[in-house]
Design an enzyme around this catalytic site. Sequence first.
Site: not given
Lengths: 719, 719
Positions: B307, B381, B409
């Site tokens: 990333e 993820d 998240e």
Amino acid sequence: MKNRIVLIVLFCLLISPSFAKDGYKLWLDYQSIENPNLAEEAEKLFEGIYFFGKNSTYEVIQKELELASKGFLNQNPEFKKLNQNARLWIGTRSELSQYLGLDHQAKIKALGEEGYWRGPLNQEGESLYAIIGNTPKGVLYGVFDFLRSIQTGTFDSNSEKSDSPKIKLRMLNHWDNLDRTVERGYAGFSIWDWHRLPGYIDPRYIDYARANASLGINAVSLTNVNANAWVLREDFIEKVKVLADLFRPYGIQVFLTARFSAPMEMGNLETADPLDTEVKKFWKERVDLIYKEIPDFGGFLVKANSEGQPGPHEYGRNHAEGANMLAEALAPHGGIVIWRAFVYSHEIDEDRHKQANLEFEPLDGKFMDNVIIQVKNGAIDFQPREPFHPLFGAVEETNLGMEFQITQEYLGQATQLVYLSPMWEEILQSKTYRPSPNSTVAEIIDGSATDKELTLMAGVSNIGTDRNWTGHLFGQANWYAFGKLAWDPYQNSAEIAEEWINLTFGQNPETQRKISTIMLQSHEAAVNYMTPLGLHHLMGRSHHYGPGPWVEGGRADWTSVYYHRADSEGIGFDRTESGSNALGQYASEIAYNWSDPNQIPEKFLLWFHHLPWDFKLRSGRTLWDEIGLHYDLGVKTAREMKQQWDSLHGLVDEEQFSHTSQLLAIQVQEAEWWRNACLLYFQTFSNRPFPDDIEKPTGDLEYYKSLRFPFAPGIKPNW
Amino acid sequence: MKNRIVLIVLFCLLISPSFAKDGYKLWLDYQSIENPNLAEEAEKLFEGIYFFGKNSTYEVIQKELELASKGFLNQNPEFKKLNQNARLWIGTRSELSQYLGLDHQAKIKALGEEGYWRGPLNQEGESLYAIIGNTPKGVLYGVFDFLRSIQTGTFDSNSEKSDSPKIKLRMLNHWDNLDRTVERGYAGFSIWDWHRLPGYIDPRYIDYARANASLGINAVSLTNVNANAWVLREDFIEKVKVLADLFRPYGIQVFLTARFSAPMEMGNLETADPLDTEVKKFWKERVDLIYKEIPDFGGFLVKANSEGQPGPHEYGRNHAEGANMLAEALAPHGGIVIWRAFVYSHEIDEDRHKQANLEFEPLDGKFMDNVIIQVKNGAIDFQPREPFHPLFGAVEETNLGMEFQITQEYLGQATQLVYLSPMWEEILQSKTYRPSPNSTVAEIIDGSATDKELTLMAGVSNIGTDRNWTGHLFGQANWYAFGKLAWDPYQNSAEIAEEWINLTFGQNPETQRKISTIMLQSHEAAVNYMTPLGLHHLMGRSHHYGPGPWVEGGRADWTSVYYHRADSEGIGFDRTESGSNALGQYASEIAYNWSDPNQIPEKFLLWFHHLPWDFKLRSGRTLWDEIGLHYDLGVKTAREMKQQWDSLHGLVDEEQFSHTSQLLAIQVQEAEWWRNACLLYFQTFSNRPFPDDIEKPTGDLEYYKSLRFPFAPGIKPNW
């Protein structure tokens, strides 16, 4: 090594298993009453409370009395019927009219909408105690004052007291962004959890309202003056409505900041011209929408055409045209526009000091009645010490409000103990000589000098998510003092400090005396070690943390060198006739006296004069020596403050002690840093030795200049 | 109107003047013991405590016992001499050796460095109680377990207990930025007040250490894996040192994240090539500097070449070369490198799922012994449900650690109650079939399957400045469960929940049962209303708040359409041989079984298969109908959770009740939002009616698509 020892000592304090005071309760910590007579008297009253009516404000009063009774007496209060031996009567003048003589009624009536009377009432031989306002809000203020008198041990059931506020709007301005960062916030982040509103109500919102109401603060602006139009969207108005609903029983009105370009950003218009019909329509509709949800919405606080914010100037309109357009939309609902006088244009002016007067004096009389101009206390920007803003006294047909900064942007942020009330008092007591020869700033602010009804004192909030609300425990004193001065701008800083100390640290006289000494010398100390003798704007760039007298480059009036103008000849900003003549914006009495460097109060010397290093001051010393002495004195005072505090070990709560002791140690370091950095820097111009009788600045100027703080609080993060 | 009533009710609750539980004390709220027998027994022990040695860990134990005694018994404990009737003995095996038989000593020794034994000891006819470890840290863990047994009412002075952790490093990863924002943080901001360190110690640091130590968490990484090199500067190391000094007595080691390009950013080098001599020298010097301040520094956690983070690939080096270079610098000090397996390159791969295995399998055996690869539980993820990561079992010569995400998240952030332990348990209990046919993920993680000593379970922290630490009160249960599973990955989620409920809400059986029911169904509910049947990555862009199945454009593998691949024919990601064959990275037993859509567990169906809307599931229903049913069931379960909770009014503390009730109301709304948005969106492809027996999705797809949340928490602010 020294650090390590300090750490170990503090560590032991920190983990000591006391039920320590973390500061959350502020000055509303209703501790058990120690005086047995007072306890007995309080018990009598709390055992028989009678409310003469029902409304949401009385409900919150009832809750407050429950909290207080539990704290004072460790028992629940009893709410009685009138004939059940109720001894504490609570209600409005009209609710109690049959029990009040006509004189008494008239006396209460004269206190106005927010005033209160409290005192003994005799009814059929029974001695009662009554708290009476003209409105429930007045009653609320009376109750908080009653509770405070118990907390401070000064309650006397035989004496009466009445009071009423001298200023109409007593307001906090939050510079809180919608993402919860706070511009110039040093106490964590914004307490407004927008993401979880409207569904989730943080209990903190209530305690915030209680604290403000206890001081008489009756208005809050929730959002940053560097505004985001997003808050005007319907989903956000729904969130704001929840806060307004929560605050209403506490007598607190909600305001928002309005971004002048909102019609373009959210209304899809191509202009934000205040004279454009579509723009007016946009604002009218938006305002109507807000009032549908929040019928007592206060209005808008606007920063326009200042530091890059949009405003009417883009369209060739002046501030009055901009403000009046919004005021027209708000007027039908009773709302107002608070328009900030803190303006300066993109182009660098000869002297930023003069901007507000240049723009607003010609507009005197042009603003609608529901507009008030909010003026910072001084003409630059909340510097450690500024002379009062020359707009005070310069206009007579314009509503003028005061803007103080409670958050310590330039005064040590949240690592320093600086009690701001003496600074505010100095401003409020300043003689303006206008409109009448004896006028003071306070008389302009409270409307008495200019016969105004719409009056305002605003304070830029120092509140954040830190457990103790203000980051530094003593930041609470500044919130407190602001509230007190907004209620009555003629109050005395020492008395306010005394009251706050009493509420925060209890009634031990030695403790009170020492803490009072620390507080009352703290502002002068900070001025000395930061910007003595009228110096100003010497702080680090952007974050404003620590000294940066060398800051130059970029926009000139955002640098330090623009303001101190030090060179081999001397130092200071010539604002007399030979310079920018900003001094000419004051009343002629001031302009005349202060033009003479031998007449001007020395605290303002370098604010208005550029003088040679060898200029002789009243002490007989040279300017250079006097600068050195002031910086050094500031450091020494900071050290004394630390010593005084440390002598309180065991006399104040351990957590309060340790918290403040650590921060005072940081303050001493920061004071030394300011002194060393500034004196070493100015010496490169003066080329003179330091006076003999000061501690010599140590350290390396290049090192001080190299320091960087990209993660300092209160600025937009440096991604 | 409905909102208004809710508001009024909550308002009354919120301002109720009880001494409410704000959640700050976590599971360490030592409430008064109600059972008189237990109180008597505890009193005997707390009245006579003897420590067999002196060290900083015993000091913090002493403080903990003081806190506990005050809470349990409202009295101070008494620390006695050995001959003064001391009944609670505390010390290490070697300190107590003369009182322990050889068998007993051997038994304790076998518990290892961090294990403890506690139980009755008879000495000269006196019955004593002893808490014994092989090290002070073991003693600390024993004391916390002893205190917990009193809190839960299960303490028995006649029975013994011993325990030791199964995993070496039990670690929290904070994704905290130096400006106090927290990436994927939903509980306020970072508790690390870098600006006021090293001079100011927030008391919260100690309570943080206590909480972790009470669970056996022994390592923390303070900074975001998207790292900033600034933390490696000397002034920041000085700040880190203060935290390390505070945490040391609690057995907690500090790690930092290392930005791979630091040699260029702060070392003025032109490369960060791991094989470059100057680069190696930079890291060696930086590491030496850290260890000079923090002799027990843990090491570095590194996110490289993922990333956009810099890494060894820029220089044509592989992950082993990058990790080993840092490992060499750390090895002389006993430090380690934790290297994340969450990597995927700038170029979009055919299937992001496969990246980690493609990169790390060929490097098996190439990493130094003091390197451990930290692998997320699944290959994408932290989705609401993922199959275990195929790297578990794929390498044998490489240390592998687990990375769980405690912060929610993708699982409701801080507005939803989702107990994560069942999800983690599902992963840990998964059979990998490698290295041996019965191997599970847990056996790889604890080193038993692959004979590894360096083992690790890391959890991405959900801790922030919110008063209750985790934003949602029930987020505490996830922190708690993570600690428990890191200590022993074979534990049962229901039992962990039961213990946490007992510590948090007390011992009322009805309360416990209802809360347990809510918690244990919460994860499956969230999977159902978010991503049922193997769907994944359907959330809103960037902030990941709420549904966004329509997200497309930009980098493909950051969109939703890349993952669900819905079209008029069907839905799902074909990862079998006919597709990306990510399935081929698992053991052949799995690859074989799961390749068949009729054999694969249906919870993973669309993770591995693209199937027609009319595909028949085991229920006999079509895929389309089953998707509808799952979404609807998720909503209904959320509503049941809310009802269950609301029936607890009066049985739990008012503040806890109101807090959770409000958030559950939000959760129900969010569940409906997810269901409506996803089903309406997928219907545009399936072109089929919703099954009869579900509540029909309501609302307007275009409206849902139009929602924007620029101020959602956990992302970099949108300036």
